[in-house]
Design a protein around this motif. Sequence first.
Motif, mmCIF file in Angstrom:
data_model
loop_
_atom_site.group_PDB
_atom_site.id
_atom_site.type_symbol
_atom_site.label_atom_id
_atom_site.label_comp_id
_atom_site.label_asym_id
_atom_site.label_seq_id
_atom_site.Cartn_x
_atom_site.Cartn_y
_atom_site.Cartn_z
ATOM 1 N N UNK A 1 0.836 -1.194 0.000
ATOM 2 C CA UNK A 1 0.000 0.000 0.000
ATOM 3 C C UNK A 1 0.875 1.250 0.000
ATOM 4 N N UNK A 2 0.605 2.117 -0.994
ATOM 5 C CA UNK A 2 1.304 3.391 -1.137
ATOM 6 C C UNK A 2 0.282 4.524 -1.097
ATOM 7 N N UNK A 3 -0.760 4.387 -0.296
ATOM 8 C CA UNK A 3 -1.819 5.385 -0.220
ATOM 9 C C UNK A 3 -1.228 6.736 0.190
ATOM 10 N N UNK A 4 -1.470 7.745 -0.631
ATOM 11 C CA UNK A 4 -0.989 9.123 -0.415
ATOM 12 C C UNK A 4 0.531 9.220 -0.310
ATOM 13 N N UNK A 5 1.259 8.250 -0.843
ATOM 14 C CA UNK A 5 2.727 8.287 -0.809
ATOM 15 C C UNK A 5 3.263 9.189 -1.915
ATOM 16 N N UNK A 6 4.415 9.785 -1.662
ATOM 17 C CA UNK A 6 5.104 10.583 -2.667
ATOM 18 C C UNK A 6 6.190 9.720 -3.296
ATOM 19 N N UNK B 1 -1.553 8.581 -4.598
ATOM 20 C CA UNK B 1 -0.084 8.640 -4.632
ATOM 21 C C UNK B 1 0.363 9.623 -5.709
ATOM 22 N N UNK B 2 1.559 10.179 -5.542
ATOM 23 C CA UNK B 2 2.124 11.098 -6.510
ATOM 24 C C UNK B 2 3.308 10.427 -7.185
ATOM 25 N N UNK B 3 3.129 10.087 -8.460
ATOM 26 C CA UNK B 3 4.166 9.418 -9.251
ATOM 27 C C UNK B 3 4.814 10.374 -10.264
ATOM 28 N N UNK B 4 4.714 11.674 -10.037
ATOM 29 C CA UNK B 4 5.268 12.657 -10.978
ATOM 30 C C UNK B 4 6.731 12.349 -11.276
ATOM 31 N N UNK B 5 7.036 12.217 -12.555
ATOM 32 C CA UNK B 5 8.412 12.003 -12.977
ATOM 33 C C UNK B 5 8.985 10.637 -12.639
ATOM 34 N N UNK B 6 8.161 9.735 -12.119
ATOM 35 C CA UNK B 6 8.643 8.391 -11.784
ATOM 36 C C UNK B 6 8.907 7.592 -13.058
ATOM 37 N N UNK C 1 -4.710 -0.574 -7.619
ATOM 38 C CA UNK C 1 -5.826 0.310 -7.283
ATOM 39 C C UNK C 1 -5.372 1.754 -7.435
ATOM 40 N N UNK C 2 -5.998 2.464 -8.365
ATOM 41 C CA UNK C 2 -5.731 3.874 -8.588
ATOM 42 C C UNK C 2 -6.931 4.681 -8.104
ATOM 43 N N UNK C 3 -6.734 5.908 -7.778
ATOM 44 C CA UNK C 3 -7.809 6.826 -7.417
ATOM 45 C C UNK C 3 -7.182 8.169 -7.111
ATOM 46 N N UNK C 4 -7.400 9.126 -7.985
ATOM 47 C CA UNK C 4 -6.766 10.448 -7.853
ATOM 48 C C UNK C 4 -5.255 10.334 -7.757
ATOM 49 N N UNK C 5 -4.707 9.404 -8.514
ATOM 50 C CA UNK C 5 -3.266 9.160 -8.548
ATOM 51 C C UNK C 5 -2.628 10.076 -9.582
ATOM 52 N N UNK C 6 -1.560 10.767 -9.201
ATOM 53 C CA UNK C 6 -0.827 11.608 -10.146
ATOM 54 C C UNK C 6 0.184 10.711 -10.855
ATOM 55 N N UNK C 7 0.005 10.572 -12.152
ATOM 56 C CA UNK C 7 0.841 9.693 -12.958
ATOM 57 C C UNK C 7 2.149 10.398 -13.346
ATOM 58 N N UNK C 8 3.140 9.652 -13.846
ATOM 59 C CA UNK C 8 4.446 10.250 -14.175
ATOM 60 C C UNK C 8 4.379 11.469 -15.093
ATOM 61 N N UNK C 9 3.403 11.496 -16.012
ATOM 62 C CA UNK C 9 3.277 12.628 -16.938
ATOM 63 C C UNK C 9 2.478 13.786 -16.356
ATOM 64 N N UNK C 10 2.059 13.668 -15.101
ATOM 65 C CA UNK C 10 1.295 14.733 -14.452
ATOM 66 C C UNK C 10 -0.204 14.590 -14.570
ATOM 67 N N UNK C 11 -0.664 13.639 -15.380
ATOM 68 C CA UNK C 11 -2.106 13.421 -15.499
ATOM 69 C C UNK C 11 -2.632 12.754 -14.228
#
Length: 162
Positions: A106-111, A130-135, A146-156
């Motif tokens: 679980x990475x809920x709300x993890x940066x 979770x925030x995956x910006x630039x990952x 499980x995704x939900x309001x997850x920030x993807x690597x491209x910022x979407x």
Amino acid sequence: MNKKQLLNSYATGERKFVGIKISEFDLYGINLSGADLSDIKLEEFDLARAILRGVILRHAKLTDSCLDSADLTGADFRGANLRWSSFNCANLTEVDLREATFESNSFYKASLIGANLQGVDLRDANLQEANLSGANLEGAILAKVTFGNTIMPDGSIRAEND
């Protein structure tokens, strides 16, 4: 080695704790920034709110452990076994997780900003908010995540499981 001995060694400047055995499971809030904990076994440990910035945990076994709200900025988890551990609200900015083993994490709300997750199997992980910006997710397996309001690597924003 118990928690007090570990902290005393760390306070005197020791940073190399490769493969040591720790007798206490409660390491809540411990600060071991910059330490080399490669090959350590921390099964079912409480590392919530730990400060482990830049820690080397290569090939460590951290199964079924709690790392919630821990600061793991820049940590090296290459080849670590992290099955069933939780990283809720943890700071995993710029961590290297290549070759790490996951299962139902679980990475809920993890940066995870700038994290290297190249080729990892995150099957059944919780990445809600979770925030995956630039990952780097190149080759990562994201089946049943499980995704939900997850920030993807491209910022979407990935609102839910599509």
